[in-house]
Write an enzyme that holds these catalytic residues in place. Structure first.
Site, mmCIF file in Angstrom:
data_model
loop_
_atom_site.group_PDB
_atom_site.id
_atom_site.type_symbol
_atom_site.label_atom_id
_atom_site.label_comp_id
_atom_site.label_asym_id
_atom_site.label_seq_id
_atom_site.Cartn_x
_atom_site.Cartn_y
_atom_site.Cartn_z
ATOM 1 N N GLY A 397 0.799 -1.214 0.000
ATOM 2 C CA GLY A 397 0.000 0.000 0.000
ATOM 3 C C GLY A 397 0.832 1.264 0.000
ATOM 4 O O GLY A 397 1.960 1.312 -0.503
ATOM 5 N N SER A 398 0.297 2.313 0.618
ATOM 6 C CA SER A 398 0.831 3.677 0.503
ATOM 7 C C SER A 398 2.218 3.866 1.101
ATOM 8 O O SER A 398 2.818 4.937 0.915
ATOM 9 C CB SER A 398 -0.136 4.664 1.160
ATOM 10 O OG SER A 398 -1.397 4.610 0.538
ATOM 11 N N ALA A 399 2.725 2.892 1.816
ATOM 12 C CA ALA A 399 4.065 3.023 2.403
ATOM 13 C C ALA A 399 5.137 3.237 1.337
ATOM 14 O O ALA A 399 6.217 3.744 1.630
ATOM 15 C CB ALA A 399 4.396 1.789 3.240
ATOM 16 N N LYS A 401 4.920 5.257 -1.250
ATOM 17 C CA LYS A 401 4.707 6.524 -1.971
ATOM 18 C C LYS A 401 5.935 7.438 -1.992
ATOM 19 O O LYS A 401 6.073 8.285 -2.879
ATOM 20 C CB LYS A 401 3.504 7.261 -1.389
ATOM 21 C CG LYS A 401 2.174 6.615 -1.755
ATOM 22 C CD LYS A 401 0.989 7.317 -1.110
ATOM 23 C CE LYS A 401 -0.327 6.680 -1.523
ATOM 24 N NZ LYS A 401 -1.503 7.255 -0.829
#
Length: 702
Positions: A397-399, A401
């Protein structure tokens, strides 16, 4: 007349006298020549072939036997013993070259008068072998067997191997019934018979009493090949919290793994040697195993060992000093178990695989701690699984980004001074709206720092659209450059995402890449957008730790390692001189400037310390020294191995990457809680907060 006869006699007598010495001389000369030829031949053989004959005599009469030595120790970063050897007495047997089955049968029956052993798993063939080894038993069975068991259809005698196979078959048909003592004897017989010539095997090395040792010692003369020795096994004085990364060692019965047999035999190993089979024990096998002792044994005419001389006493295996502090490791494991128990109590681990955490020094690549819990959703049972950090993959996931933003800067679509974008949801035909977790319209536009603070999916997708040179029109299909997946992954790879980290533990896997095209060959444009905010490809947690360390240290991708140094072992068993020290290894320098890196660092700092309801990592804001972090949430699915055809239930994987202290990082961390049924609880943040608190306290940082 008489005078004439006298003259003749004188002449003939003179000739006779002169003839005898000549014949003797001739005989002596011939003998001399023969002796000279013999001496010459002996000299020729001695000079030309002497070395060969001497070597042949040595080869047939003398043999070098090797013996195992204690395996090297493994210590933590503070010198505490993590893995050692517990040594205990043992009854051993060295098989001579010509020992027969009946000889072994006799030895076994004598030996079991003095010791008791645990019976091994015996086949009917093993039992039959023992029975047929009794004196004259084989001859009796041959006489009793049907004729067809001894000769073929033409009346010709069968080979000895076929006859023996039929003997076993006959005994098995008659029925084999061994009492407990005979079962013990059959077990010993199997062990001794299967030993290689002049190799040593252990007959009993556990629960050996002083009485047994004394009795065997008193009767060694009637037990040829049997002796009193010692054996060892690995023990873990600090517990087994990292036993999974240390790996295992084979037993004598297992010996060398089949897939490495030829290689290790060529390196001087024996088939029944105990070797490292996984992870650190395997990766550092050549160091930990040491060098074998050597004995020269003299073999008599009956192939029995007559004399033994020690040529080399061997060298105990080298010691490994790890980068991991066992006290900190225990605290990390305890904190992980506490948070996972809380998730279980909340009822959200129905499909959970477990949870994992790894901490490393971003300046060096040294692993500070790694811990894992493996959960079985079918049974609910958990087990320690630190290895999951390097051999399990998850959509994080967003980790990720931070890598997306820096990749866009390297691509030139944004810069440190020009990175504000509109924050409007993306509408594609036939798919749900693509947006961030917060309601559409919450923000009209965001900078890169704000996008990381609030974890904007929209911002990352817009970066991907720009890198793909796509023109977006709501509810219309998007046309992208076909290389968009390669471009995004190429930037991710520079930080360690999607590639092996090179950690010095065998068994590391790499991330899993999703498909780039659908079944009809069209580019999966929607999936490219998913990839940009971490909801498509899967990564290992060690890859995530390397990625965040690269950001923390200024753009250097360092090779992680758990072995800090290697030390010799002195004769008294204590640690000796260092033979090697691991130095930081830079795998690559990411092509970003300091200003570009600072944008991402500030964004991760804002994710912890920024204001606003949608700030994502505020549970870490009270830490001192301050840290920076990026949370991650990904949609995932649980696949039931017992029912793979069923529709997989949707789950949530939560993750976190962070580093601290913010101004001068010396610890970077990655955490994942996969396949939860709810993202509530912020377990990765709570876990990270406890680990930072313990680490700062242990290292005296204020």
């Amino acid at each position: 007349m008489r005078r004439i006869l006298d003259i003749i006699k004188k002449r003939t007598g003179s000739q006779a006298k002169s003839t005898i010495p000549f014949r003797l001389n001739l005989l002596f000369f011939i003998v001399f020549v023969l002796f000279a030829m013999l001496v010459a031949q002996l000299a020729y053989l001695q000079i030309v072939y002497g070395g060969k004959f001497e070597a042949e005599v040595d080869r047939t009469d003398k043999t070098v036997m090797t013996g195992s030595v204690p395996r090297g120790m493994i210590y933590d970063s503070k010198g505490r013993l993590l893995v050692g050897n517990s040594t205990h007495n043992a009854i051993t047997y060295t098989k001579s070259g010509s020992v027969s089955s009946s000889d072994i049968y006799t030895i076994v029956n004598r030996l079991t008068k003095y010791i008791t052993v645990e019976p091994s798993n015996l086949t009917s063939r093993d039992k039959a072998d023992y029975i047929l080894a009794a004196p004259n038993k084989s001859k009796q069975v041959i006489k009793q067997m049907p004729k067809s068991y001894r000769v073929d259809s033409n009346g010709d005698a069968l080979s000895s191997n076929k006859v023996y196979a039929n003997e076993v078959k006959y005994v098995e048909k008659q029925g084999i019934h061994l009492n407990d003592k005979d079962t013990q004897r059959a077990s010993l017989f199997k062990t001794m018979s299967s030993a290689y010539s002049l190799s040593t095997v252990f007959l009993k090395d556990k629960n050996l009493s002083a009485k047994e040792i004394a009795q065997v010692s008193e009767h060694l003369t009637e037990l040829p090949g049997v002796s009193i020795g010692s054996n060892w096994e690995r023990d873990y004085p600090q517990g087994k919290s990292i036993a999974s990364i240390i790996g295992g060692v084979s037993t004598e019965q297992q010996g060398i793994p089949d897939d490495e047999l030829n290689t290790m035999l060529a390196s001087g190993y024996s088939r029944n040697d105990r070797v490292g089979t996984s992870y650190l024990e395997k990766s550092y096998e050549s160091i930990l195993s040491g060098t074998k002792s050597q004995k020269q044994v003299q073999i008599g005419s009956n192939n029995q060992i007559k004399k033994s001389t020690t040529l080399y006493k061997g060298q105990k295996g080298g010691n490994l000093n790890l980068t991991i502090d066992s006290k900190f490791q225990k605290k990390v494991q305890a904190a992980l178990e506490e948070q996972y128990s809380a998730a279980q109590a909340a009822g959200i681990t129905q499909y959970s695989d477990g949870a994992y955490v790894v901490a490393m020094n971003p300046k060096t690549g040294a692993i500070l701690a790694m811990a894992g819990i493996r959960n079985n959703p079918q049974t609910g049972k958990t087990s320690e699984d630190a290895l999951g950090v390097i051999n399990r993959t998850f959509v994080m996931g967003s980790a990720v980004k931070g890598a997306t933003v820096l990749g866009a800067m390297m691509d030139g679509v944004i810069s440190p001074s020009n990175n504000t974008q509109a924050d409007n949801p993306i509408y594609l035909p036939g798919t749900p709206v693509k947006k961030s977790v917060y309601p559409a319209g919450t923000f009209s536009s965001l900078s890169a720092i704000q996008a990381l603070q609030f974890s904007s999916n929209i911002y990352m997708m817009n970066l991907a659209l720009k890198e793909a040179h796509a023109s977006y029109v709501p509810n219309k299909s998007i046309s992208m450059n076909d290389d968009i997946f390669d471009k995004l992954r190429g930037y991710f790879n520079q930080f360690g995402l999607g590639v092996k980290t090179g950690i010095d533990i065998s068994g590391e896997t790499t991330g899993i890449e999703g498909a780039t095209h659908n079944s009809d060959g069209k580019l999966k444009t929607g999936s490219a957008l998913d990839l940009s905010y971490g909801n498509y490809d899967a990564y290992t947690l060690i890859e995530m730790a390397q990625y965040i360390s690269t950001i923390a240290n200024g753009g250097y991708r360092l090779k992680p390692y758990v072995v800090q140094s290697i030390q010799k072992t002195k004769d008294d068993g204590t640690k000796g001189a260092l033979t090697s020290v691991t130095k930081p290894s830079v795998l690559n320098k990411v092509g970003v400037t300091e200003d570009e890196l600072n944008v991402v660092k500030k964004g991760m700092y804002a994710a912890v310390h920024g204001s606003g309801y949608w700030t994502t990592a505020t549970r870490l804001k009270d830490l001192s020294p301050a840290v920076a972090a990026k949370t991650g949430t990904a949609q995932s699915f649980y696949y039931n191995p017992d029912n793979p055809s069923s529709d997989p239930p949707e789950t949530i994987t939560t993750s976190l990457v962070s580093f601290g202290p913010y101004e001068d990082p010396n610890i970077a961390m990655a955490i994942v809680f996969p396949n939860l049924t709810s993202e509530s609880g912020s377990y990765p943040q709570l876990l990270a907060k406890q680990i930072y608190t313990d680490y700062y306290k242990m290292t005296g940082q204020k």
